[in-house]
Motif scaffolding. Structure first.
Motif, PDB file in Angstrom:
ATOM      1  N   PRO A   1       1.216  -1.506  -0.187  1.00  0.00           N
ATOM      2  CA  PRO A   1       0.050  -0.162  -0.024  1.00  0.00           C
ATOM      3  C   PRO A   1       1.195   1.154  -0.341  1.00  0.00           C
ATOM      4  O   PRO A   1       2.288   1.345   0.736  1.00  0.00           O
ATOM      5  CB  PRO A   1      -1.042  -0.066   1.339  1.00  0.00           C
ATOM      6  N   ALA A   2       0.615   2.171  -0.583  1.00  0.00           N
ATOM      7  CA  ALA A   2       0.624   3.233  -0.473  1.00  0.00           C
ATOM      8  C   ALA A   2       1.224   4.257   0.462  1.00  0.00           C
ATOM      9  O   ALA A   2       2.437   5.118   0.317  1.00  0.00           O
ATOM     10  CB  ALA A   2       0.972   4.182  -1.803  1.00  0.00           C
ATOM     11  N   SER A   3       0.591   3.693   1.126  1.00  0.00           N
ATOM     12  CA  SER A   3       0.386   5.000   2.426  1.00  0.00           C
ATOM     13  C   SER A   3       1.620   4.675   3.198  1.00  0.00           C
ATOM     14  O   SER A   3       2.625   5.205   4.808  1.00  0.00           O
ATOM     15  CB  SER A   3      -0.634   4.410   3.242  1.00  0.00           C
ATOM     16  N   CYS A   4       2.505   3.409   2.872  1.00  0.00           N
ATOM     17  CA  CYS A   4       3.711   3.044   3.752  1.00  0.00           C
ATOM     18  C   CYS A   4       5.119   2.949   3.729  1.00  0.00           C
ATOM     19  O   CYS A   4       5.190   3.366   2.181  1.00  0.00           O
ATOM     20  CB  CYS A   4       3.344   1.378   4.339  1.00  0.00           C
ATOM     21  N   SER A   5       5.401   3.983   4.304  1.00  0.00           N
ATOM     22  CA  SER A   5       6.748   3.809   3.570  1.00  0.00           C
ATOM     23  C   SER A   5       7.786   2.854   3.577  1.00  0.00           C
ATOM     24  O   SER A   5       7.625   1.378   4.223  1.00  0.00           O
ATOM     25  CB  SER A   5       7.113   5.110   4.400  1.00  0.00           C
ATOM     26  N   ALA A   6       9.527   3.463   3.374  1.00  0.00           N
ATOM     27  CA  ALA A   6       9.924   2.424   3.130  1.00  0.00           C
ATOM     28  C   ALA A   6      10.461   1.481   4.538  1.00  0.00           C
ATOM     29  O   ALA A   6      10.912   0.071   4.891  1.00  0.00           O
ATOM     30  CB  ALA A   6      11.077   2.599   1.942  1.00  0.00           C
ATOM     31  N   ALA A   7      10.634   2.496   5.406  1.00  0.00           N
ATOM     32  CA  ALA A   7      10.499   2.152   7.285  1.00  0.00           C
ATOM     33  C   ALA A   7       9.695   1.067   7.447  1.00  0.00           C
ATOM     34  O   ALA A   7      10.330   0.048   7.971  1.00  0.00           O
ATOM     35  CB  ALA A   7      11.024   3.118   7.608  1.00  0.00           C
ATOM     36  N   HIS A   8       8.742   1.376   6.738  1.00  0.00           N
ATOM     37  CA  HIS A   8       7.809   0.405   7.617  1.00  0.00           C
ATOM     38  C   HIS A   8       8.051  -1.096   6.151  1.00  0.00           C
ATOM     39  O   HIS A   8       7.616  -2.066   7.478  1.00  0.00           O
ATOM     40  CB  HIS A   8       6.278   0.882   7.085  1.00  0.00           C
ATOM     41  N   MET A   9       8.053  -1.246   5.750  1.00  0.00           N
ATOM     42  CA  MET A   9       8.429  -2.074   4.739  1.00  0.00           C
ATOM     43  C   MET A   9       9.590  -2.933   4.838  1.00  0.00           C
ATOM     44  O   MET A   9       9.766  -4.732   5.542  1.00  0.00           O
ATOM     45  CB  MET A   9       7.737  -2.532   3.254  1.00  0.00           C
ATOM     46  N   ASN A  10      10.384  -2.220   5.505  1.00  0.00           N
ATOM     47  CA  ASN A  10      11.959  -2.683   5.815  1.00  0.00           C
ATOM     48  C   ASN A  10      11.583  -3.925   7.187  1.00  0.00           C
ATOM     49  O   ASN A  10      12.479  -4.851   7.053  1.00  0.00           O
ATOM     50  CB  ASN A  10      13.028  -1.884   6.086  1.00  0.00           C
ATOM     51  N   LEU A  11      10.599  -3.499   8.099  1.00  0.00           N
ATOM     52  CA  LEU A  11      10.609  -3.750   9.358  1.00  0.00           C
ATOM     53  C   LEU A  11       9.863  -5.229   8.416  1.00  0.00           C
ATOM     54  O   LEU A  11      10.285  -6.208   9.538  1.00  0.00           O
ATOM     55  CB  LEU A  11       9.425  -2.864  10.361  1.00  0.00           C
ATOM     56  N   PHE A  12       8.762  -5.071   7.906  1.00  0.00           N
ATOM     57  CA  PHE A  12       8.320  -6.751   7.735  1.00  0.00           C
ATOM     58  C   PHE A  12       9.651  -7.543   6.821  1.00  0.00           C
ATOM     59  O   PHE A  12       9.286  -8.387   7.432  1.00  0.00           O
ATOM     60  CB  PHE A  12       7.050  -6.317   7.092  1.00  0.00           C
ATOM     61  N   VAL A  13      10.216  -6.698   6.217  1.00  0.00           N
ATOM     62  CA  VAL A  13      11.299  -7.368   5.721  1.00  0.00           C
ATOM     63  C   VAL A  13      11.534  -8.674   5.866  1.00  0.00           C
ATOM     64  O   VAL A  13      12.394  -9.387   6.117  1.00  0.00           O
ATOM     65  CB  VAL A  13      12.208  -6.796   4.332  1.00  0.00           C
ATOM     66  N   SER A  14      11.980  -7.839   6.970  1.00  0.00           N
ATOM     67  CA  SER A  14      13.358  -8.300   8.187  1.00  0.00           C
ATOM     68  C   SER A  14      12.732  -9.720   8.986  1.00  0.00           C
ATOM     69  O   SER A  14      13.208 -10.075  10.465  1.00  0.00           O
ATOM     70  CB  SER A  14      14.144  -7.028   8.937  1.00  0.00           C
ATOM     71  N   GLN A  15      10.886  -9.098   9.863  1.00  0.00           N
ATOM     72  CA  GLN A  15      10.914 -10.572   9.919  1.00  0.00           C
ATOM     73  C   GLN A  15      10.221 -11.208   9.134  1.00  0.00           C
ATOM     74  O   GLN A  15      10.693 -12.386  10.093  1.00  0.00           O
ATOM     75  CB  GLN A  15       9.364  -9.547  10.359  1.00  0.00           C
TER      76      GLN A  15
END
Length: 710
Positions: A163-177
Motif C-alpha cells: 500500500p502506498a501509505s506505507c513507507s520504506a521504513a515500514h516495509m523494511n520492518l516486515f521484511v526483516s521479520q
C-alpha cells in the motif's frame, strides 16, 4: 528477494569450495525454496500487525503515517483472506528469487504495471493504491568485504508491492521479520532493505517550475514553427521572397535545406567523402552506446559479457573510441582549411570574438534544451521499473553549468555524459585562432611547431600511462575510472588527432586544386598501410583480451594507445587524400554517396538525442532481457530510427530556427565572398555536420567563413 538468493547461493558456493557436506547444502537449498513465495510470506507477517510492531524500530509514538499504514495493511490482509482481486494482484506483482542468478541475473522486476494500476476505493475517503519498490541486497555488505568493480553486480534487486501509505521504513520492518522467521537470518539494514528513492506510485509528482518552463519553451517554439510553416505554405509562392524570419522558422524551408542533395562532382574542392566518414562514425558511436544502454538494463545473463569480451567482433565495440578521433580529425581539418582560405580573401583578418559567438549560438541552445529534457521530461515521457533513477540525473541537477561552460570533461559532473566531446572540441576551437594566425603568418615554420606539439602531446600520454600504471583493458581487472578520466576525457590526450587533421587541412590549403600523379604501386601501398593502421588499431589488443592470456604490460599498452592515437588520423588522411585525388575507388563511391548529405546535416542532433532515446527504451522495459549481439543489433536499429525522428523534430524546432537567426549577426557586406569561392559550399555543407558522435564543430564553416571578414 533477488538479494537473499544471491547472498545464499554465493555463500553456498563458498561453502562448497570449503568441502561443505551435501546434507548441509540440501538444507540451505530447502530454506531458499521457502522464499519463492516471498510475497505471501510477507502478507502472512502482518496479518496480526499492531501499532507497537510498526513503531518498535525506533521507540517513538505512532504518527499519522503509521496509522494510515496500519489501516491499509489491515484492509489489505482482510481482502486477501477474502480472495479479493485487488489484494491478490498486490501479492502477484511481487518478484521472487530470479532464475539465473549465477549467470548474472540480478533483477526480478515483478509486474510493474499490475502494482501501479491498483487503485481500490473501499469506502468514502479510503483508497488503497499500489506502491512499487525495489528490495535491494548488497552482497558486499553482507559478506563484510569490498567487491571493487563487482560491487554494482552484487546489488541484487527484487520488486515489491504494498500500500502506498506505507513507507520504506515500514516495509523494511516486515521484511526483516520474514527473514527471521523463514531463514532464521538477521541481516543489517545497510546490507538489505527498501529505499524510498526506489519507490514509484501511479500518482505522478507535481511539475516544478523548470519542468513547466521546458514544456512551455518547446510548445512556444513549436507554435512559432507551425505559424511560419503555414505562412510559407499558403502565403508565399516564391521561396526567394520568403522573409528571413519566416524562413528561419519554417519547417518547410528547413526541411528543404536539410534533405537537399547537391551534386558536387564538378567541384574539385568539395570534400564529399567527409559526409560518409562522419555518418559511419556516428553509427559506430550510437552502436557502441547501445551496448552501454543494454548492459544497464535488467539482463538475464550479464556474466555472458566475460565470454563476449573475448570475441573478435567485440574489438569493434571496446575500441569504438576511434570513432571520436574521426570527429576530432574532421573538426581540425575543416577549421584549418576553411579559415585559411577565407583569410586569403580578407588579407589575414580574423574576427575572433564574432567567431566564438557564432559557435556558441550554434552549439549551446540545443545542449541546454537537451539538459532540460533529460532531467525534467524523461519520467514525463516514459515510465518503467528502472527509470526512477537514470544515469546523470543528479549530476545534471547539481552541475549542469559545467556542461554549458564546456569544461565538464575535467569535472566529475556526468550530466549528458557524451557531451564531454563538445567540451574537448570547444576548447580546441577556442585555441584555434592562435594556430590559424601562426600558420598564416609563418607558414611551414608554424606547421613544424604544431608537429612538435603533436610529438610532445603523444609523449605526455605515454608518460601519463607509464608513471601512473594506467590501463584501459576493461576485462583484465586493471581498468579504473581514474585512468578513464585522465586518458580519455582530457583535452590534451585527444588533441593529437585534431592537430593532425589541422595540419592536413593546411596541406590541402597549400595544394588547392593541385593534382598528384601517383603510380599504382604508390596507391596500393597507401591503401595497404591505411588499412593496416585501421585494423591494427582495432584488433591489436584482441589476443590480450583472452582470459588465458597474461595481462598486457603497461609499456605495451602505453605504446598501443600512444601510437594508435596518431595512426588512426594518419589513416584518415590517406582516405581523404585518395578520395579527393581520384584514387578512392569503391571507398570513395561509398563515402561520397549523396545519401549521406541529409543525414550528415542532422548528425549533430542525432548525437545529442540518441542517448536519451537509448536510455529511455532500455530502462522502460517491464521484463528481463537477454544480452547478445543480435539483441543489441535489434535495439540499435529501433533506437537509431527513433533518434532520427526525434532529432529531425528538434532540429526543426530548436536547431534550425536558432541557426537561422544567426544570419542576422553575420556581416552583410561582400555577400559574394561565399558565392565566389568554390571551396565554401563544400566546407559549409561538411562542417555543418562536422561532428557526429561529437558533432561539436557544428556548422563551423558558416561560423568561420562568414565572420572572418567582419
Amino acid at each position: 528477494m533477488v538479494n537473499i538468493a544471491g547472498f545464499i547461493l554465493l555463500c553456498g558456493l563458498v561453502l562448497v569450495s570449503a568441502t561443505q557436506q551435501q546434507d548441509e547444502l540440501h538444507n540451505n537449498f530447502q530454506r531458499i525454496k521457502q522464499l519463492q513465495n516471498f510475497g505471501f510470506k510477507f502478507a502472512d507477517s502482518f496479518q496480526n500487525v499492531t501499532l507497537s510492531d510498526i513503531s518498535s524500530a525506533d521507540s517513538r509514538l505512532p504518527n499519522e503515517q503509521d496509522l494510515l499504514c496500519l489501516r491499509d495493511l489491515t484492509l489489505f490482509s482482510n481482502a486477501l483472506r477474502n480472495g479479493q482481486l485487488w489484494a491478490l494482484k498486490m501479492i502477484d506483482a511481487w518478484g521472487s528469487i530470479p532464475s539465473g542468478i549465477l549467470t548474472g541475473n540480478k533483477y526480478d522486476l515483478g509486474n510493474y504495471d499490475e502494482c501501479l494500476n491498483i487503485n481500490k476505493d473501499l469506502s468514502e475517503g479510503v483508497t488503497i493504491r499500489g506502491k512499487y519498490c525495489f528490495l535491494q541486497t548488497s552482497l558486499g555488505a553482507i559478506l563484510g568485504s569490498e567487491l571493487g568493480a563487482l560491487e554494482a553486480l552484487s546489488k541484487i534487486k527484487t520488486a515489491t508491492c504494498f500500500p502506498a501509505s506505507c513507507s520504506a521504513a515500514h516495509m523494511n520492518l516486515f521484511v526483516s521479520q520474514v527473514l527471521q522467521r523463514v531463514l532464521n537470518l538477521e541481516i543489517p539494514s545497510t546490507a538489505m532493505g527498501i529505499s524510498d528513492s526506489s519507490c514509484q506510485t501511479s500518482e505522478s509528482e507535481p511539475w516544478d517550475g523548470l519542468t513547466i518552463f521546458t514544456i512551455v519553451l518547446l510548445s512556444l517554439m513549436g507554435a512559432i514553427v507551425a505559424v511560419a510553416t503555414l505562412y510559407d505554405y499558403f502565403f508565399c509562392e516564391n521561396q526567394n521572397k520568403l522573409p528571413t524570419i519566416a524562413k528561419a522558422f519554417s519547417a518547410r524551408a528547413n526541411s528543404r535545406a536539410l534533405f537537399r542533395i547537391v551534386d558536387y562532382s564538378s567541384n574539385p574542392n568539395v570534400i564529399t567523402c567527409l559526409d560518409g566518414i562522419r555518418c559511419l562514425s556516428l553509427f559506430w558511436v550510437v552502436y557502441c552506446h547501445e551496448y552501454t544502454a543494454r548492459l544497464s538494463s535488467a539482463n538475464l545473463n550479464i556474466f555472458h559479457i566475460v565470454s563476449w569480451s573475448e570475441q573478435a567482433f567485440t574489438s569493434f565495440i571496446l575500441h569504438g573510441f576511434f570513432s571520436v578521433d574521426s570527429f576530432f580529425f574532421i573538426g581540425g581539418l575543416l577549421v584549418a582549411l576553411i579559415a585559411l582560405r577565407t583569410m586569403d580573401k580578407t588579407k589575414g583578418k580574423l574576427n575572433v570574438p564574432l567567431m566564438y559567438l557564432h559557435r556558441l549560438i550554434r552549439i549551446v541552445p540545443i545542449v541546454a534544451v537537451a539538459i532540460l529534457v533529460y532531467t525534467k521530461l524523461m519520467t514525463v515521457l516514459a515510465n518503467g521499473p528502472l527509470l526512477q533513477d537514470f544515469s546523470g540525473k543528479e549530476a545534471c541537477e547539481n552541475g549542469w553549468y559545467w556542461t554549458l561552460l564546456f569544461v565538464n570533461n575535467y569535472t566529475n559532473a556526468t550530466c549528458l555524459g557524451h557531451t564531454w566531446y563538445l567540451s574537448v572540441d570547444m576548447q580546441l576551437f577556442i585555441l584555434s585562432p592562435i594556430l590559424l594566425i601562426s600558420l598564416y603568418k609563418w607558414g611551414k615554420k608554424a606547421a613544424a611547431g604544431i608537429f612538435v606539439l603533436i610529438v610532445l602531446l603523444s609523449g605526455c600520454l605515454f608518460a601519463t600511462m607509464m608513471v601512473n600504471n594506467y590501463s584501459m583493458m576493461f576485462f583484465q581487472g586493471l581498468f579504473n575510472f581514474d585512468s578513464m578520466n585522465k586518458m580519455y576525457f582530457a583535452t590534451h590526450t585527444h588533441a593529437t588527432p585534431w592537430l593532425i587533421g589541422f595540419l592536413f587541412g593546411y596541406f590541402l590549403y597549400l595544394n588547392k586544386g593541385k593534382r598528384f600523379q601517383l603510380s599504382w604501386i604508390s596507391v596500393w601501398s597507401g591503401w595497404i598501410l591505411c588499412l593496416a593502421m585501421i585494423f591494427t588499431s582495432i584488433f591489436a589488443l584482441y589476443p590480450a583480451a583472452q582470459s588465458s592470456t597474461p595481462p598486457l604490460s603497461t609499456l605495451a599498452e602505453s605504446f598501443y594507445y600512444t601510437l594508435t592515437r596518431v595512426g588512426w588520423p594518419m589513416a584518415l588522411c590517406w582516405v581523404v587524400f585518395a578520395c579527393m585525388q581520384g584514387y578512392g575507388g569503391l571507398a570513395n563511391s561509398v563515402l561520397s554517396a549523396p545519401v549521406w548529405q541529409p543525414l550528415s546535416r542532422l548528425s549533430y542532433s542525432i548525437y545529442i538525442w540518441h542517448l536519451f532515446i537509448q536510455e529511455m527504451n532500455a530502462k522502460s522495459t517491464r521484463t528481463n532481457t537477454y544480452f547478445s549481439d543480435y539483441q543489441v543489433m535489434l535495439g540499435f536499429w529501433s533506437d537509431i530510427g527513433i533518434s532520427m525522428i526525434a532529432a529531425y523534430l528538434l532540429y526543426l524546432v530548436i536547431e534550425a530556427p536558432i541557426g537561422g537567426l544567426d544570419n542576422f549577426l553575420r556581416p552583410q557586406k561582400k555577400p559574394s565572398v561565399v558565392q565566389k569561392s568554390t571551396s565554401y559550399p563544400v566546407q559549409m555543407n561538411s562542417e555543418k555536420k562536422a561532428d557526429g558522435n561529437g558533432p561539436s564543430a557544428l556548422k563551423e564553416t558558416e561560423t568561420i567563413a562568414q565572420t572572418i571578414s567582419a
